[in-house]
Structures are given as C-alpha cells and as structure tokens.
Design a protein around this motif. Structure first.
Motif, PDB file in Angstrom:
ATOM      1  N   MET A   1       6.414 -28.179 -16.094  1.00  0.00           N
ATOM      2  CA  MET A   1       5.735 -27.048 -16.615  1.00  0.00           C
ATOM      3  C   MET A   1       4.859 -26.457 -15.522  1.00  0.00           C
ATOM      4  N   LEU A   2       4.332 -27.288 -14.785  1.00  0.00           N
ATOM      5  CA  LEU A   2       3.528 -26.820 -13.671  1.00  0.00           C
ATOM      6  C   LEU A   2       4.407 -26.043 -12.712  1.00  0.00           C
ATOM      7  N   ASP A   3       5.556 -26.496 -12.612  1.00  0.00           N
ATOM      8  CA  ASP A   3       6.510 -25.844 -11.749  1.00  0.00           C
ATOM      9  C   ASP A   3       6.829 -24.457 -12.258  1.00  0.00           C
ATOM     10  N   GLU A   4       6.987 -24.338 -13.500  1.00  0.00           N
ATOM     11  CA  GLU A   4       7.278 -23.039 -14.100  1.00  0.00           C
ATOM     12  C   GLU A   4       6.097 -22.125 -13.989  1.00  0.00           C
ATOM     13  N   LYS A   5       4.946 -22.669 -14.130  1.00  0.00           N
ATOM     14  CA  LYS A   5       3.726 -21.878 -14.033  1.00  0.00           C
ATOM     15  C   LYS A   5       3.598 -21.342 -12.614  1.00  0.00           C
ATOM     16  N   MET A   6       3.912 -22.099 -11.644  1.00  0.00           N
ATOM     17  CA  MET A   6       3.825 -21.682 -10.255  1.00  0.00           C
ATOM     18  C   MET A   6       4.894 -20.640  -9.935  1.00  0.00           C
ATOM     19  N   LYS A   7       6.053 -20.846 -10.552  1.00  0.00           N
ATOM     20  CA  LYS A   7       7.118 -19.865 -10.349  1.00  0.00           C
ATOM     21  C   LYS A   7       6.718 -18.529 -10.951  1.00  0.00           C
ATOM     22  N   LEU A   8       6.124 -18.605 -12.133  1.00  0.00           N
ATOM     23  CA  LEU A   8       5.686 -17.396 -12.825  1.00  0.00           C
ATOM     24  C   LEU A   8       4.586 -16.721 -12.021  1.00  0.00           C
ATOM     25  N   GLU A   9       3.709 -17.476 -11.539  1.00  0.00           N
ATOM     26  CA  GLU A   9       2.601 -16.933 -10.735  1.00  0.00           C
ATOM     27  C   GLU A   9       3.160 -16.283  -9.480  1.00  0.00           C
ATOM     28  N   GLU A  10       4.124 -16.951  -8.873  1.00  0.00           N
ATOM     29  CA  GLU A  10       4.764 -16.419  -7.659  1.00  0.00           C
ATOM     30  C   GLU A  10       5.488 -15.123  -7.981  1.00  0.00           C
ATOM     31  N   TYR A  11       6.158 -15.095  -9.114  1.00  0.00           N
ATOM     32  CA  TYR A  11       6.868 -13.901  -9.542  1.00  0.00           C
ATOM     33  C   TYR A  11       5.904 -12.743  -9.709  1.00  0.00           C
ATOM     34  N   PHE A  12       4.766 -12.924 -10.376  1.00  0.00           N
ATOM     35  CA  PHE A  12       3.764 -11.870 -10.599  1.00  0.00           C
ATOM     36  C   PHE A  12       3.202 -11.377  -9.275  1.00  0.00           C
ATOM     37  N   LYS A  13       2.961 -12.304  -8.396  1.00  0.00           N
ATOM     38  CA  LYS A  13       2.434 -11.912  -7.083  1.00  0.00           C
ATOM     39  C   LYS A  13       3.426 -11.015  -6.368  1.00  0.00           C
ATOM     40  N   GLU A  14       4.678 -11.438  -6.408  1.00  0.00           N
ATOM     41  CA  GLU A  14       5.715 -10.658  -5.743  1.00  0.00           C
ATOM     42  C   GLU A  14       5.867  -9.275  -6.398  1.00  0.00           C
ATOM     43  N   GLU A  15       5.840  -9.298  -7.753  1.00  0.00           N
ATOM     44  CA  GLU A  15       5.986  -8.044  -8.493  1.00  0.00           C
ATOM     45  C   GLU A  15       4.810  -7.117  -8.203  1.00  0.00           C
ATOM     46  N   ILE A  16       3.622  -7.666  -8.201  1.00  0.00           N
ATOM     47  CA  ILE A  16       2.415  -6.870  -7.902  1.00  0.00           C
ATOM     48  C   ILE A  16       2.504  -6.337  -6.482  1.00  0.00           C
ATOM     49  N   GLN A  17       2.961  -7.208  -5.594  1.00  0.00           N
ATOM     50  CA  GLN A  17       3.087  -6.795  -4.187  1.00  0.00           C
ATOM     51  C   GLN A  17       4.117  -5.677  -4.060  1.00  0.00           C
ATOM     52  N   ARG A  18       5.268  -5.864  -4.789  1.00  0.00           N
ATOM     53  CA  ARG A  18       6.335  -4.872  -4.733  1.00  0.00           C
ATOM     54  C   ARG A  18       5.860  -3.547  -5.294  1.00  0.00           C
ATOM     55  N   VAL A  19       5.208  -3.529  -6.451  1.00  0.00           N
ATOM     56  CA  VAL A  19       4.712  -2.299  -7.090  1.00  0.00           C
ATOM     57  C   VAL A  19       3.628  -1.682  -6.208  1.00  0.00           C
ATOM     58  N   SER A  20       2.765  -2.518  -5.675  1.00  0.00           N
ATOM     59  CA  SER A  20       1.694  -2.050  -4.789  1.00  0.00           C
ATOM     60  C   SER A  20       2.284  -1.396  -3.552  1.00  0.00           C
ATOM     61  N   ASP A  21       3.308  -2.047  -2.989  1.00  0.00           N
ATOM     62  CA  ASP A  21       3.951  -1.473  -1.785  1.00  0.00           C
ATOM     63  C   ASP A  21       4.574  -0.114  -2.090  1.00  0.00           C
ATOM     64  N   ILE A  22       5.243  -0.033  -3.276  1.00  0.00           N
ATOM     65  CA  ILE A  22       5.838   1.251  -3.687  1.00  0.00           C
ATOM     66  C   ILE A  22       4.754   2.309  -3.838  1.00  0.00           C
ATOM     67  N   GLN A  23       3.647   1.977  -4.512  1.00  0.00           N
ATOM     68  CA  GLN A  23       2.555   2.937  -4.733  1.00  0.00           C
ATOM     69  C   GLN A  23       1.889   3.307  -3.401  1.00  0.00           C
ATOM     70  N   ILE A  24       1.677   2.297  -2.547  1.00  0.00           N
ATOM     71  CA  ILE A  24       1.054   2.563  -1.233  1.00  0.00           C
ATOM     72  C   ILE A  24       1.968   3.446  -0.404  1.00  0.00           C
ATOM     73  N   SER A  25       3.252   3.173  -0.451  1.00  0.00           N
ATOM     74  CA  SER A  25       4.216   3.984   0.288  1.00  0.00           C
ATOM     75  C   SER A  25       4.210   5.418  -0.237  1.00  0.00           C
ATOM     76  N   GLY A  26       4.140   5.577  -1.556  1.00  0.00           N
ATOM     77  CA  GLY A  26       4.072   6.921  -2.165  1.00  0.00           C
ATOM     78  C   GLY A  26       2.790   7.643  -1.749  1.00  0.00           C
ATOM     79  N   ILE A  27       1.686   6.914  -1.766  1.00  0.00           N
ATOM     80  CA  ILE A  27       0.391   7.506  -1.377  1.00  0.00           C
ATOM     81  C   ILE A  27       0.418   7.876   0.101  1.00  0.00           C
TER      82      ILE A  27
END
Length: 198
Positions: A1-27
């Motif tokens: 479960m800890l493993d899944e939690k870390m995967k989920l956390e990693e996924y959110f970080k990546e998603e936030i980074q990806r969305v942030s990069d898209i928004q920063i690139s647009g800006i």
C-alpha cells in the motif's frame, strides 16, 4: 500500500509538473507575443516619430533655403539696380561733358543764332530770353537779333546751355535748353536701354 501511495504521489507530481510546464510554456509564448508586439509598436512609433521629425526638419530646411534664396535675389537686384544707375549716370555725365565742350565752340554760337532766327519768323512781343550764367555774353546779341522788345535774363535752372524763350502775353514757352533735352533723353534711355532687372 505504501508502494501504491508513492506511485500515486509520483503520478500527481508528474501530472502537476506536466500541466505546469504546459501553462508555463503557454505563458512564455504569450509573453513572447506581447514582447514582439510591444517592440513592433515601439519601432513603428519610433519610425513614425522619426519620419515626422525628418519631415519637420525638411520643411524647416526648405523654408530656410527659400528665405536665403529670396534674400540673395533681393541683394542681387539691389546690386543690379545700383549698377544700372551707375551706367546711366556715366552715359549722361559723358553726354553733359561733351555738350559743355560744344557750348564753348563757335558752332554753338551759330546754332543759337540759327534757332533764334527760325523763332524770329513768328516773333512775339515782349519775349524774355532765358540763358545760363555761362552764356550771359550772348544775351544782348540774341535779344537784338530776335527784336520785338525781347529782353534777356540769366536763369539759374539752365546749367548746360541753349535757351528758353518765354512770351508771357501769348503764354508761349519754347524750351531749347540742353538741360531739358538731356532729361528727356534720360527718360527715353531709361525706358529703351534694355538694362531692365527681371
């Protein structure tokens, strides 16, 4: 479960980074477009201002040139008019000197007698013969030649020569003075000499 939690956390970080990069690139694209528009607008404004400044400077230069040209034209006309006057005066000074020399000749005395003889053909009573001071020596002889009670008078307005015969009773004045002849020729010469300023 800890493993899944870390995967989920990693996924959110990546998603936030990806969305942030898209928004920063647009800006960044928006900032770049705004920067380009601003630079283009500033360049256009600078070119317009430079063009207006250039146009103003050109009009000022044209105005200065027109004023300088006008002054030069006026100055040239003044010099030409002064030269024209000088030439006219030189011509008439020469004529006057030649006439004064002629007045000292025997031919002058003969000319006076001839002119007076022609006038004596239609003699008027009580005529007054006017002559220059320098010709006073001829007055008595010419008055006697004319006859009919003619009297002689020295006239300060006659300086070169000739005579003026005035018949007050009939109101006739016959001007045979060289002074008047020169002035009439001066007017004619001034008009017909071709020394006009255009």
């Amino acid at each position: 479960m800890l493993d899944e939690k870390m995967k989920l956390e990693e996924y959110f970080k990546e998603e936030i980074q990806r969305v942030s990069d898209i928004q920063i690139s647009g800006i960044e694209r928006e900032i770049e477009q705004i920067r380009k528009k601003t630079i283009a607008s500033l360049e256009q404004s600078a070119q317009t201002e430079a063009g207006m400044l250039r146009e103003t400077e050109l009009r000022e230069k044209q105005s200065e040139h027109a004023i300088a040209l006008s002054r030069l034209h006026e100055d040239t006309n003044r010099k030409l008019m002064a030269k024209r006057k000088e030439l006219n005066e030189a011509v008439f000074d020469e004529v006057k000197q030649r006439m004064l020399a002629y007045c000292e000749s025997e031919a002058y005395k003969t000319m006076l007698l001839d002119k007076l003889d022609k006038l004596a053909e239609h003699a008027q009573e009580h005529a007054v013969l006017h002559m220059a001071k320098k010709d006073e020596r001829y007055l008595k002889m010419l008055c006697e030649r004319y006859g009919h009670g003619c009297v002689g008078e020295v006239d300060a307005s006659i300086s070169i020569g000739g005579f003026l015969l005035a018949c007050e009773d009939s109101g006739i004045v016959i001007d045979e003075t060289f002074d008047t002849a020169i002035e009439e020729q001066r007017s004619w010469f001034y008009t017909n000499s071709g020394l006009f300023i255009k």
